[in-house]
Design a protein around this motif. Structure first.
Motif, PDB file in Angstrom:
ATOM      1  N   PRO A 192       0.822  -1.215   0.000  1.00 10.89           N
ATOM      2  CA  PRO A 192       0.000   0.000   0.000  1.00 10.89           C
ATOM      3  C   PRO A 192       0.853   1.262   0.000  1.00 10.89           C
ATOM      4  O   PRO A 192       2.073   1.221   0.112  1.00 10.89           O
ATOM      5  CB  PRO A 192      -0.792  -0.140   1.298  1.00 10.89           C
ATOM      6  N   TRP A 193       0.158   2.402  -0.065  1.00  8.49           N
ATOM      7  CA  TRP A 193       0.837   3.695  -0.193  1.00  8.49           C
ATOM      8  C   TRP A 193       1.285   4.278   1.140  1.00  8.49           C
ATOM      9  O   TRP A 193       2.135   5.162   1.175  1.00  8.49           O
ATOM     10  CB  TRP A 193      -0.116   4.708  -0.855  1.00  8.49           C
ATOM     11  N   ASN A 194       0.719   3.808   2.272  1.00 12.68           N
ATOM     12  CA  ASN A 194       0.827   4.593   3.495  1.00 12.68           C
ATOM     13  C   ASN A 194       2.157   4.455   4.230  1.00 12.68           C
ATOM     14  O   ASN A 194       2.598   5.383   4.893  1.00 12.68           O
ATOM     15  CB  ASN A 194      -0.339   4.276   4.442  1.00 12.68           C
ATOM     16  N   SER A 195       2.822   3.299   4.129  1.00 10.62           N
ATOM     17  CA  SER A 195       4.114   3.117   4.812  1.00 10.62           C
ATOM     18  C   SER A 195       5.044   2.314   3.914  1.00 10.62           C
ATOM     19  O   SER A 195       5.417   1.186   4.243  1.00 10.62           O
ATOM     20  CB  SER A 195       3.915   2.400   6.151  1.00 10.62           C
ATOM     21  N   PRO A 196       5.436   2.874   2.762  1.00 10.23           N
ATOM     22  CA  PRO A 196       6.060   2.048   1.725  1.00 10.23           C
ATOM     23  C   PRO A 196       7.234   1.190   2.162  1.00 10.23           C
ATOM     24  O   PRO A 196       7.170  -0.026   2.043  1.00 10.23           O
ATOM     25  CB  PRO A 196       6.472   3.091   0.678  1.00 10.23           C
ATOM     26  N   ILE A 197       8.304   1.759   2.684  1.00  6.27           N
ATOM     27  CA  ILE A 197       9.502   0.935   2.886  1.00  6.27           C
ATOM     28  C   ILE A 197       9.276  -0.121   3.956  1.00  6.27           C
ATOM     29  O   ILE A 197       9.770  -1.251   3.840  1.00  6.27           O
ATOM     30  CB  ILE A 197      10.747   1.799   3.198  1.00  6.27           C
ATOM     31  N   ALA A 198       8.495   0.200   4.986  1.00  9.67           N
ATOM     32  CA  ALA A 198       8.220  -0.791   6.021  1.00  9.67           C
ATOM     33  C   ALA A 198       7.346  -1.917   5.476  1.00  9.67           C
ATOM     34  O   ALA A 198       7.591  -3.102   5.742  1.00  9.67           O
ATOM     35  CB  ALA A 198       7.548  -0.124   7.220  1.00  9.67           C
ATOM     36  N   SER A 199       6.314  -1.567   4.696  1.00 15.57           N
ATOM     37  CA  SER A 199       5.436  -2.588   4.124  1.00 15.57           C
ATOM     38  C   SER A 199       6.193  -3.485   3.158  1.00 15.57           C
ATOM     39  O   SER A 199       5.986  -4.711   3.132  1.00 15.57           O
ATOM     40  CB  SER A 199       4.264  -1.912   3.404  1.00 15.57           C
ATOM     41  N   GLU A 200       7.050  -2.904   2.353  1.00 19.78           N
ATOM     42  CA  GLU A 200       7.806  -3.703   1.386  1.00 19.78           C
ATOM     43  C   GLU A 200       8.803  -4.620   2.079  1.00 19.78           C
ATOM     44  O   GLU A 200       8.992  -5.770   1.676  1.00 19.78           O
ATOM     45  CB  GLU A 200       8.473  -2.774   0.376  1.00 19.78           C
ATOM     46  N   ALA A 201       9.426  -4.136   3.140  1.00 17.77           N
ATOM     47  CA  ALA A 201      10.337  -4.989   3.895  1.00 17.77           C
ATOM     48  C   ALA A 201       9.595  -6.162   4.530  1.00 17.77           C
ATOM     49  O   ALA A 201      10.103  -7.291   4.565  1.00 17.77           O
ATOM     50  CB  ALA A 201      11.045  -4.175   4.978  1.00 17.77           C
ATOM     51  N   GLN A 202       8.374  -5.905   5.021  1.00  8.97           N
ATOM     52  CA  GLN A 202       7.599  -6.966   5.669  1.00  8.97           C
ATOM     53  C   GLN A 202       7.224  -8.083   4.700  1.00  8.97           C
ATOM     54  O   GLN A 202       6.961  -9.210   5.118  1.00  8.97           O
ATOM     55  CB  GLN A 202       6.345  -6.370   6.304  1.00  8.97           C
ATOM     56  N   LYS A 203       7.176  -7.792   3.416  1.00  8.11           N
ATOM     57  CA  LYS A 203       6.880  -8.818   2.416  1.00  8.11           C
ATOM     58  C   LYS A 203       8.155  -9.384   1.789  1.00  8.11           C
ATOM     59  O   LYS A 203       8.269 -10.592   1.573  1.00  8.11           O
ATOM     60  CB  LYS A 203       5.949  -8.245   1.345  1.00  8.11           C
ATOM     61  N   LEU A 204       9.104  -8.510   1.486  1.00  7.22           N
ATOM     62  CA  LEU A 204      10.334  -8.956   0.827  1.00  7.22           C
ATOM     63  C   LEU A 204      11.189  -9.830   1.730  1.00  7.22           C
ATOM     64  O   LEU A 204      11.668 -10.895   1.312  1.00  7.22           O
ATOM     65  CB  LEU A 204      11.159  -7.741   0.400  1.00  7.22           C
ATOM     66  N   ALA A 205      11.421  -9.388   2.967  1.00  2.95           N
ATOM     67  CA  ALA A 205      12.383 -10.074   3.831  1.00  2.95           C
ATOM     68  C   ALA A 205      12.021 -11.541   4.087  1.00  2.95           C
ATOM     69  O   ALA A 205      12.867 -12.420   3.904  1.00  2.95           O
ATOM     70  CB  ALA A 205      12.556  -9.306   5.145  1.00  2.95           C
ATOM     71  N   PRO A 206      10.785 -11.868   4.501  1.00  4.99           N
ATOM     72  CA  PRO A 206      10.491 -13.288   4.733  1.00  4.99           C
ATOM     73  C   PRO A 206      10.511 -14.115   3.459  1.00  4.99           C
ATOM     74  O   PRO A 206      10.936 -15.273   3.479  1.00  4.99           O
ATOM     75  CB  PRO A 206       9.095 -13.269   5.375  1.00  4.99           C
ATOM     76  N   ALA A 207      10.053 -13.544   2.343  1.00  6.28           N
ATOM     77  CA  ALA A 207      10.060 -14.292   1.085  1.00  6.28           C
ATOM     78  C   ALA A 207      11.485 -14.589   0.635  1.00  6.28           C
ATOM     79  O   ALA A 207      11.797 -15.706   0.194  1.00  6.28           O
ATOM     80  CB  ALA A 207       9.303 -13.519   0.011  1.00  6.28           C
ATOM     81  N   LEU A 208      12.372 -13.604   0.763  1.00  4.62           N
ATOM     82  CA  LEU A 208      13.776 -13.825   0.399  1.00  4.62           C
ATOM     83  C   LEU A 208      14.452 -14.774   1.380  1.00  4.62           C
ATOM     84  O   LEU A 208      15.243 -15.635   0.981  1.00  4.62           O
ATOM     85  CB  LEU A 208      14.517 -12.486   0.361  1.00  4.62           C
ATOM     86  N   ALA A 209      14.145 -14.633   2.659  1.00  5.25           N
ATOM     87  CA  ALA A 209      14.747 -15.515   3.658  1.00  5.25           C
ATOM     88  C   ALA A 209      14.441 -16.974   3.351  1.00  5.25           C
ATOM     89  O   ALA A 209      15.274 -17.860   3.563  1.00  5.25           O
ATOM     90  CB  ALA A 209      14.234 -15.148   5.052  1.00  5.25           C
TER      91      ALA A 209
END
Length: 222
Positions: free
Chosen positions: A151-168
């Motif tokens: 979503p638009w409201n907290s970009p870098i935090a929201s993207e980290a919450q999805k990217l980090a576990p998927a990459l891990a």
């Protein structure tokens, strides 16, 4: 429209202009244009997903030992912290939040990558209670290409919450940030690349959810 140069997007690990419509991201306080880009075309979406699937199968990311992926994620966290102020200022311009809040969101993103790096190093598989003369075990395996729509409201935090576990977990990730706030996702992809995530494992495809998001979520490889 501002004369700012068009920003490249990450299509299957390749930084280039998208083939879709041009859009601008505006600083909400003033209406100033702070970034311009072209959305991906549907052909770009197809290419990104095909390259993500290929990278998942051939880059060695999924086959790395958990502690090896952890080292890369720790490096992502470190790079976010090293660039914390520029990232916070960019997010302030991209979606208009107060600077103190965007600084906290950048810190949260670094902490998220650090947390999932630690999970790689400590998460154990389990031997489950037997139901006969055999041994059963639960194991963790990557899925393949994962879509991350934010979503638009907290970009870098929201993207980290999805990217980090998927990459891990060893997956490839296609990120579709909100159309209005794409800049932090693009910066995060650059950081992942610099930290050692293989080419093609992360793509960033900004654009309308009804077009780009729809194409991603309906793709059979996702």
């Amino acid at each position: 429209m501002s004369n700012l140069e068009l920003l490249p997007i990450n299509i299957g690990g390749e930084w280039r202009l998208g083939g879709g419509d041009e859009s601008a991201t505006l600083y909400p306080a003033t209406g100033e244009v702070v970034g311009r880009l072209r959305a991906p075309s549907l052909q770009d979406v197809e290419e990104a997903i095909q390259k993500a699937d290929h990278a998942f199968r051939t880059s060695g990311w999924a086959q790395k030992k958990p502690h090896e992926r952890a080292a890369v994620l720790h490096r992502v966290a470190q790079l976010i912290r090293e660039r914390a102020e520029p990232l916070a200022q960019l997010q302030r311009l991209d979606n208009g939040k107060p600077i103190n809040e965007t600084r906290a969101l950048v810190a949260s993103a670094a902490g998220t990558f650090q947390y999932f790096a630690a999970a790689c190093e400590t998460m154990e598989e389990a031997i489950t209670p037997p139901r006969g003369d055999f041994m059963t075990m639960s194991v963790y395996e990557p899925m393949g290409v994962v879509a991350a729509i934010t979503p638009w409201n907290s970009p870098i935090a929201s993207e980290a919450q999805k990217l980090a576990p998927a990459l891990a977990a060893g997956n490839a990730v296609v990120v579709k940030p909100a159309e209005a706030t794409p800049l932090l996702a693009l910066e995060l992809a650059k950081i992942c690349e610099e930290a050692g995530v293989p080419k093609g494992i992360v793509s960033v495809l900004p654009g309308r959810g009804s077009v780009i998001g729809d194409a991603i979520t309906k793709h059979p490889l996702v």
